[in-house]
Design a protein around this motif. Sequence first.
Motif, PDB file in Angstrom:
ATOM      1  N   UNK A   1       0.700  -1.191   0.265  1.00 27.92           N
ATOM      2  CA  UNK A   1       0.317  -0.219   0.263  1.00 27.92           C
ATOM      3  C   UNK A   1       1.250   1.390  -0.023  1.00 27.92           C
ATOM      4  N   UNK A   2       0.762   2.696  -0.375  1.00 22.38           N
ATOM      5  CA  UNK A   2       1.097   3.279  -0.414  1.00 22.38           C
ATOM      6  C   UNK A   2       0.697   4.290   1.058  1.00 22.38           C
ATOM      7  N   UNK A   3       2.327   4.610   0.922  1.00 15.99           N
ATOM      8  CA  UNK A   3       2.192   5.785   2.783  1.00 15.99           C
ATOM      9  C   UNK A   3       2.424   4.214   3.718  1.00 15.99           C
ATOM     10  N   UNK A   4       2.383   3.246   3.608  1.00 20.05           N
ATOM     11  CA  UNK A   4       2.948   1.862   4.303  1.00 20.05           C
ATOM     12  C   UNK A   4       4.198   2.265   4.826  1.00 20.05           C
ATOM     13  N   UNK A   5       4.311   1.161   5.612  1.00 23.95           N
ATOM     14  CA  UNK A   5       5.373   0.700   6.503  1.00 23.95           C
ATOM     15  C   UNK A   5       5.565   0.231   7.061  1.00 23.95           C
ATOM     16  N   UNK A   6       6.609  -1.354   6.808  1.00 26.20           N
ATOM     17  CA  UNK A   6       6.640  -2.740   7.561  1.00 26.20           C
ATOM     18  C   UNK A   6       8.789  -3.003   7.984  1.00 26.20           C
ATOM     19  N   UNK A   7       8.930  -1.549   8.819  1.00 27.70           N
ATOM     20  CA  UNK A   7      10.505  -2.933   8.877  1.00 27.70           C
ATOM     21  C   UNK A   7      11.224  -1.951   8.457  1.00 27.70           C
ATOM     22  N   UNK A   8      12.254  -1.751   8.892  1.00 26.95           N
ATOM     23  CA  UNK A   8      13.623  -1.962   8.411  1.00 26.95           C
ATOM     24  C   UNK A   8      15.020  -2.404   7.988  1.00 26.95           C
ATOM     25  N   UNK A   9      14.250  -3.777   7.750  1.00 29.58           N
ATOM     26  CA  UNK A   9      15.160  -4.744   7.008  1.00 29.58           C
ATOM     27  C   UNK A   9      15.127  -4.166   5.349  1.00 29.58           C
ATOM     28  N   UNK A  10      15.826  -5.320   4.534  1.00 34.46           N
ATOM     29  CA  UNK A  10      16.209  -4.497   3.331  1.00 34.46           C
ATOM     30  C   UNK A  10      15.289  -5.002   2.599  1.00 34.46           C
ATOM     31  N   UNK A  11      14.427  -6.285   3.190  1.00 33.18           N
ATOM     32  CA  UNK A  11      12.727  -6.719   1.872  1.00 33.18           C
ATOM     33  C   UNK A  11      11.979  -5.619   2.566  1.00 33.18           C
ATOM     34  N   UNK A  12      11.583  -5.418   3.778  1.00 30.65           N
ATOM     35  CA  UNK A  12      10.984  -4.694   4.411  1.00 30.65           C
ATOM     36  C   UNK A  12      10.741  -2.862   4.010  1.00 30.65           C
ATOM     37  N   UNK A  13      12.267  -2.586   4.246  1.00 34.35           N
ATOM     38  CA  UNK A  13      12.467  -1.225   3.668  1.00 34.35           C
ATOM     39  C   UNK A  13      12.009  -1.254   2.065  1.00 34.35           C
ATOM     40  N   UNK A  14      12.223  -2.718   1.531  1.00 29.94           N
ATOM     41  CA  UNK A  14      11.820  -2.264  -0.042  1.00 29.94           C
ATOM     42  C   UNK A  14      10.672  -2.583  -0.524  1.00 29.94           C
ATOM     43  N   UNK A  15       9.259  -2.858   0.556  1.00 33.63           N
ATOM     44  CA  UNK A  15       8.027  -2.505   0.265  1.00 33.63           C
ATOM     45  C   UNK A  15       7.496  -1.645   0.863  1.00 33.63           C
ATOM     46  N   UNK A  16       8.169  -0.823   1.683  1.00 37.22           N
ATOM     47  CA  UNK A  16       7.609   0.231   2.194  1.00 37.22           C
ATOM     48  C   UNK A  16       7.099   1.490   1.126  1.00 37.22           C
ATOM     49  N   UNK A  17       6.133   1.816   1.622  1.00 33.44           N
ATOM     50  CA  UNK A  17       5.441   2.828   0.851  1.00 33.44           C
ATOM     51  C   UNK A  17       5.379   4.076   0.680  1.00 33.44           C
TER      52      UNK A  17
ATOM     53  N   UNK B   1      16.662   0.167  -3.603  1.00 31.47           N
ATOM     54  CA  UNK B   1      17.308  -1.228  -4.272  1.00 31.47           C
ATOM     55  C   UNK B   1      16.720  -2.565  -3.317  1.00 31.47           C
ATOM     56  N   UNK B   2      16.231  -3.553  -3.894  1.00 31.25           N
ATOM     57  CA  UNK B   2      14.975  -4.085  -3.483  1.00 31.25           C
ATOM     58  C   UNK B   2      15.517  -5.333  -3.544  1.00 31.25           C
ATOM     59  N   UNK B   3      15.297  -6.476  -3.123  1.00 34.74           N
ATOM     60  CA  UNK B   3      15.599  -8.101  -3.010  1.00 34.74           C
ATOM     61  C   UNK B   3      13.764  -8.466  -3.666  1.00 34.74           C
ATOM     62  N   UNK B   4      13.340  -7.559  -3.979  1.00 34.23           N
ATOM     63  CA  UNK B   4      11.529  -8.014  -4.558  1.00 34.23           C
ATOM     64  C   UNK B   4      11.370  -6.644  -5.336  1.00 34.23           C
ATOM     65  N   UNK B   5      10.342  -7.133  -6.661  1.00 32.71           N
ATOM     66  CA  UNK B   5       9.641  -6.040  -7.257  1.00 32.71           C
ATOM     67  C   UNK B   5       8.214  -6.030  -6.495  1.00 32.71           C
ATOM     68  N   UNK B   6       7.693  -4.506  -6.122  1.00 36.28           N
ATOM     69  CA  UNK B   6       7.003  -4.292  -5.550  1.00 36.28           C
ATOM     70  C   UNK B   6       6.066  -3.002  -6.270  1.00 36.28           C
ATOM     71  N   UNK B   7       4.997  -3.822  -6.539  1.00 38.45           N
ATOM     72  CA  UNK B   7       3.699  -2.513  -6.802  1.00 38.45           C
ATOM     73  C   UNK B   7       3.015  -1.758  -5.473  1.00 38.45           C
ATOM     74  N   UNK B   8       3.297  -0.311  -5.960  1.00 38.06           N
ATOM     75  CA  UNK B   8       2.039   0.271  -4.517  1.00 38.06           C
ATOM     76  C   UNK B   8       0.296   0.408  -4.989  1.00 38.06           C
ATOM     77  N   UNK B   9       0.054   0.076  -4.425  1.00 38.02           N
ATOM     78  CA  UNK B   9      -1.819  -0.060  -4.753  1.00 38.02           C
ATOM     79  C   UNK B   9      -2.124   1.394  -3.771  1.00 38.02           C
ATOM     80  N   UNK B  10      -3.377   1.506  -4.519  1.00 34.81           N
ATOM     81  CA  UNK B  10      -4.161   2.835  -3.760  1.00 34.81           C
ATOM     82  C   UNK B  10      -5.293   2.308  -2.664  1.00 34.81           C
ATOM     83  N   UNK B  11      -5.587   3.034  -1.728  1.00 30.86           N
ATOM     84  CA  UNK B  11      -6.144   2.517  -0.994  1.00 30.86           C
ATOM     85  C   UNK B  11      -6.133   2.952   0.492  1.00 30.86           C
ATOM     86  N   UNK B  12      -5.146   3.600   1.103  1.00 29.18           N
ATOM     87  CA  UNK B  12      -4.617   2.882   2.499  1.00 29.18           C
ATOM     88  C   UNK B  12      -4.346   4.441   3.480  1.00 29.18           C
ATOM     89  N   UNK B  13      -5.098   5.295   2.464  1.00 26.97           N
ATOM     90  CA  UNK B  13      -5.571   6.374   3.347  1.00 26.97           C
ATOM     91  C   UNK B  13      -6.597   7.032   2.561  1.00 26.97           C
TER      92      UNK B  13
END
Length: 427
Positions: free
Chosen positions: A131-147, A156-168
């Motif tokens: 989700x946009x505006x999200x936070x999931x932690x401070x590891x490399x992968x968690x930063x990679x999905x944090x919006x 940089x990230x080991x994941x491909x992240x696509x951000x979705x509307x709706x969290x705000x």
Amino acid sequence: MSDLHARHRKVLPDWLALYYEDPLEITHGEGRHVWDAEGNKYLDFFGGILTTMTAHALPEVTKAVSEQAGRINHSSTLYLNRPMVDLAERIAHVSGIPDARVFFTTSGTEANDTALLLATTHRRSNTVLAMRNSYHGRSFSAVGITGNRGWSPTSLSPLQTLYVHGGVRGRGPFAGLGDAEFIEACVEDLKDLLGHTRPPAALIAEPIQGVGGFTSPPDGLYAAFREVLNAYGILWIADEVQTGWGRTGEHFWGWQAHGRSGPPDIVTFAKGIGNGMSIGGVIARSEIMNCLDANSISTFGGTQVTMAAGLANLSYLLEHDLQGNARRVGGLLIERLRAVAAQDPGVREVRGRGLMIGVELTKPGTDLADPDRAAAVLEAARADGLLIGKGGGHDTSALRVAPPLSLTVAEAEEGAAILEGALRSTQ
């Protein structure tokens, strides 16, 4: 500058954030109060970032920790561990997930990292929806999905992240729609996004965005998302690090506000369950949890002394109906703060559930964030004996109010009065 602050700056990273122009050293606490090194007493409305969930120095927890420490602190997961099994059974039971398995970590970051490992392995995809505006932690992968740009130090990230509307709910292209139309628009956007990519492994979402300023969608959004996700076989990970254990009052888990399609595939938790001890974890259906085909252990996850604390804390919370207290006292506190906000043109919104309340500040007459005033309110509240937090995806302009769940009505009124004074003094 205090000697301790100077020492802190000399040996710890520059990016290790501290609150206040004159940083605070908290030396001890009791109930909903803490004291600093100079003997000043504060009403604590932030609980070490929503972590002191029941109360400071809760006798039941300190007794459990002391007794367990007198026997054994730690053995690792290579040996049978009765307190870990006991707590896992309790958590599996309250999770709502069928045939649930529980894996313990030391933090919410590590829990989310583990959930991502499970989801991507199970689905054989390294693409994740977040989700946009999200936070999931401070590891490399968690930063990679944090919006949230303020908490994303690298792209940089080991994941491909696509951000979705709706969290705000109150900002973005769909903010002007009614709740039902908002959900419909977000669902259509999700469908369009999935039409342009290979099926992702999972959607990870906080039911209420914590660091993002306690923002949330209308009830039912994630249930509507789930119907789309199921059609593609995409897993749903609910990040309950801040919303779990009854903090929202109306529900034990935040996902239950979106629960018509059943529980998530994976739930992550941390913070409040340990009441200050380092406990995080993942709950998942057995076929997901067991999908790894290599050995794994956790040196410190599930260590006996933290498990004893978690058991005592969860028992206290359930036996004293702290979820109900969060609903009752939190409801009074929210209404009190909304009454204050009605007299302040710089308060854009008071939002939240239970004892998880956000107060968003903007420059009067605009939607422009006012981080300077947010910082000033924090300072003014501290000067009058109240500790609160701040956050938000728009330049940290939301005040975060999240006291221990045993907060009394009198303490709620006292804290609201202090916060009202801090807001007035900074207009």
